[in-house]
Design a protein around this motif. Structure first.
Motif, PDB file in Angstrom:
ATOM      1  N   SER A  64       0.838  -1.211   0.000  1.00  0.00           N
ATOM      2  CA  SER A  64       0.000   0.000   0.000  1.00  0.00           C
ATOM      3  C   SER A  64       0.865   1.250   0.000  1.00  0.00           C
ATOM      4  O   SER A  64       0.555   2.234  -0.677  1.00  0.00           O
ATOM      5  N   GLU A  65       1.973   1.219   0.761  1.00  0.00           N
ATOM      6  CA  GLU A  65       2.887   2.363   0.761  1.00  0.00           C
ATOM      7  C   GLU A  65       3.453   2.620  -0.631  1.00  0.00           C
ATOM      8  O   GLU A  65       3.509   3.770  -1.091  1.00  0.00           O
ATOM      9  N   MET A  66       3.886   1.553  -1.291  1.00  0.00           N
ATOM     10  CA  MET A  66       4.464   1.720  -2.626  1.00  0.00           C
ATOM     11  C   MET A  66       3.432   2.261  -3.610  1.00  0.00           C
ATOM     12  O   MET A  66       3.747   3.128  -4.435  1.00  0.00           O
ATOM     13  N   LEU A  67       2.204   1.772  -3.514  1.00  0.00           N
ATOM     14  CA  LEU A  67       1.145   2.276  -4.394  1.00  0.00           C
ATOM     15  C   LEU A  67       0.775   3.705  -4.032  1.00  0.00           C
ATOM     16  O   LEU A  67       0.393   4.494  -4.905  1.00  0.00           O
ATOM     17  N   ASP A  68       0.890   4.061  -2.755  1.00  0.00           N
ATOM     18  CA  ASP A  68       0.648   5.443  -2.340  1.00  0.00           C
ATOM     19  C   ASP A  68       1.677   6.374  -2.968  1.00  0.00           C
ATOM     20  O   ASP A  68       1.340   7.473  -3.438  1.00  0.00           O
ATOM     21  N   GLN A  69       2.937   5.944  -3.012  1.00  0.00           N
ATOM     22  CA  GLN A  69       3.977   6.772  -3.621  1.00  0.00           C
ATOM     23  C   GLN A  69       3.832   6.850  -5.139  1.00  0.00           C
ATOM     24  O   GLN A  69       4.431   7.710  -5.775  1.00  0.00           O
ATOM     25  N   LEU A  70       3.007   5.951  -5.701  1.00  0.00           N
ATOM     26  CA  LEU A  70       2.679   6.013  -7.127  1.00  0.00           C
ATOM     27  C   LEU A  70       1.361   6.738  -7.381  1.00  0.00           C
ATOM     28  O   LEU A  70       0.910   6.829  -8.526  1.00  0.00           O
ATOM     29  N   GLY A  71       0.724   7.235  -6.315  1.00  0.00           N
ATOM     30  CA  GLY A  71      -0.516   7.998  -6.468  1.00  0.00           C
ATOM     31  C   GLY A  71      -1.753   7.152  -6.678  1.00  0.00           C
ATOM     32  O   GLY A  71      -2.755   7.657  -7.205  1.00  0.00           O
TER      33      GLY A  71
END
Length: 586
Positions: A64-71
């Motif tokens: 989820s963090e990685m997808l958050d950093q991808l918007g």
């Protein structure tokens, strides 16, 4: 063949496979690469088949963090079931604390401190729409038929000829590309065409999964739940999005004998039996499947320097630990920024070899856990079990799941120190080390003092971040001055054409302006750490400070002490793999 031939389509990257891994990989490339770079993604299944409900459901915090950093994570959160609660029931229906999925209740040190449960159908639609906003649409139904890798083509040249076929019209066409990514699942046509061995085995164990809308007397139905069934193994009960539920269980050889033909009716019957002593009825069935459990790893994740494998195409395992889509996301994010930089000529092609070097050890760790977890979930002790031969597999499963907790959440996944991306640093300088995830910490913006988070300020746009933990400026003033002086001699570190950004974090209460607070012009974006919590989480002494390089994917690249030697250390780090503008070639 001539690339000017109008029957040949030329693209920078061809992504084969329109599932989450393929979509996220294509999305990163489309988002990061400027025009005229071109990305193409194909999927052999028509969209109606792609939109089935089943398959993967769970994203753990690091994903989820990685997808958050991808918007992308906010869109997922709008539809997901955010699961923070777990429960484990023994065979008599009594709660057994500390077993099963209980590790999920201790996934801390992150804003995304829950299991994001959203069926793949809905995730893929969000990813397709995001990709479309960047000018790339999923092409269906197209299957990969053949791959030819051309010899004597230089770096970033059109080295791959891919033959694809419209599965409806049977019309074939040629796509010429610089790189090809196989994200096309466990039966990968890319892996098979390139004749990459798929090492491992498939067991005789079979598992069943059924999704639907249910009625039940189970006391805590909207949780991630385990039921220790004497007939169906360690049964998965997972609350899903849109009010649905997934039931998963082991379909033993003994149970299989009763079904010459195993169909939906049989799957529902067995699901009802698996959750005893609780009662269950299905108001509707959305999806069901039966599959064999096994673990396999591709011999190579990159061949001929231009064909990659990602996700299930290069590793398969059971769904016992709910890691399939999460591991694929880690593959995609690791590969996405590296390929983006190489295609733009901002990084040396050798950087691409770190994809397999970093991902393979983590995939192997997953496989090792999965072998034990999948056996325990079918009421068998691990193959190399050296403990009590009469041990209760459910108790052992609880221990194994707890041991694997930080790996399962993704927050503890790390990359081993190497000579390129994760450069070991002076011990004791910080509590975080190169190769580890950069902790997300709360910070404050200048002037408004509104709260923000480090990961919000470091989006994954294929740029590195030099994060200056400047501490208390009254104590670190001389070190800051020495660092500033040495950086002046390396102006390329501030050249915006290089994939490098700066962030300065001061452990002070903010004043009316950043300039007055720090006593001069700071490096890059300024953020405050008023209560010292960010410095404390990173183990940085506010009286000494530190310089930490964050990779585009949010892992720590290297750490160095604040002072005159820091600039040289930072410069040496980037010169290993970036092709930098403004650097003397002498």
């Amino acid at each position: 063949m001539d690339s000017r031939d109008p029957t040949i389509e030329c693209v920078d990257v061809l992504v084969v496979g329109g599932g989450p891994v393929g979509l996220i990989t294509a999305y990163q490339l489309a988002r990061n690469l400027p025009s005229p770079h071109k990305i193409k993604i194909i999927e052999k299944q028509p969209k109606s088949a792609q939109d089935q409900y089943g398959r993967a459901i769970t994203l753990f915090p690091r994903s989820s963090e990685m997808l958050d950093q991808l918007g992308l994570a906010d869109s997922l959160a709008q539809q997901c079931f955010a699961c923070r609660d777990t429960v484990n029931y023994d065979k008599d229906g009594n709660e057994s604390p500390g077993r099963g999925w209980s590790f999920m209740e201790n996934m801390k040190d992150t804003k995304w401190d829950f299991a994001l449960v959203l069926r793949q159908k809905y995730q893929e639609e969000i990813f397709r729409q995001a990709l479309k906003r960047h000018g790339v649409e999923l092409n269906t139904p197209f299957a990969l038929i053949d791959i030819e890798v051309l010899e004597n083509v230089g770096p970033n040249g059109y080295k791959v000829l891919a033959t694809i076929e419209n599965t409806t019209t049977k019309v074939k066409s040629i796509v010429k590309c610089k790189y090809l990514i196989g994200a096309d699942g466990g039966r990968s046509s890319v892996r098979n065409t390139m004749e990459i061995p798929f090492d491992g085995s498939t067991s005789e164990d079979k598992w069943v999964r059924v999704d639907g809308v249910i009625e039940t007397d189970l006391p805590k139905p909207r949780t991630y739940c385990a039921i220790e069934s004497p007939t169906h193994g360690n049964v998965l009960w997972a609350a899903l999005d849109h009010g649905a539920t997934r039931i998963g269980f082991a379909f033993t050889a003994e149970r299989q004998k009763a079904y010459p033909n195993f169909d939906e009716e049989a799957a529902v019957k067995e699901a009802i039996a698996s959750v005893k002593p609780f009662n269950l009825s299905f108001k509707q069935v959305d999806w069901w499947t039966i599959y064999a459990v096994g673990q396999r790893i591709a011999r190579s994740f990159l061949v001929k320097d231009c064909v990659f494998l990602a996700g299930d195409a290069c590793h398969t395992h059971s769904s016992g630990a709910a890691q399939g889509m999460n591991t694929g996301m880690h593959d995609s994010v690791n590969l996405g920024w590296k390929l983006s930089l190489v295609l733009q000529g901002l990084a040396k092609p050798d950087l691409l070899h770190t994809y397999e070097a970093e991902r393979l050890p983590n995939v192997q760790r997953l496989i090792n856990y999965d072998k034990d977890i999948s056996r325990l979930m079918t009421m068998q002790l691990p193959e190399n079990w050296a403990g009590d031969p009469n041990a209760d597999p459910n108790e052992v499963l609880g221990v194994v799941m707890a041991e694997a907790a930080t790996f399962s959440s993704g927050l503890g996944i790390y990359y081993e120190p190497d000579s390129l991306l994760s450069i070991a640093s002076s011990s004791g300088l910080t509590s975080v080390q190169p190769g580890q995830r950069a902790p997300d910490v709360v910070l404050q913006k200048p002037a408004t003092f509104e709260a923000t988070r480090l990961q919000t300020e470091t989006p994954n746009i294929a740029r590195f971040y030099i994060v200056l933990f400047a501490g208390d400026v009254a104590q670190t003033k001389s070190s800051l001055a020495a660092f500033s002086q040495s950086v002046e001699d390396m102006q390329w570190l501030h050249d915006c054409s290089n994939p490098i950004s700066w962030i300065s974090i001061f452990s002070v209460a903010g004043g009316p302006s950043a300039y007055e607070t720090v006593g001069g012009m700071p490096f890059g974006k300024v953020l405050y750490d008023e209560d010292h919590s960010a410095h404390k989480r990173y183990g940085v002494d506010v009286g000494r400070g530190a310089v930490i390089i964050l990779r585009p994917d949010g892992w720590i690249g290297t750490v160095t002490q604040l002072g005159s030697g820091a600039a040289q250390a930072v410069g040496s780090y980037f010169k290993k793999f970036l092709t930098l503008n403004g650097v003397s070639k002498v």
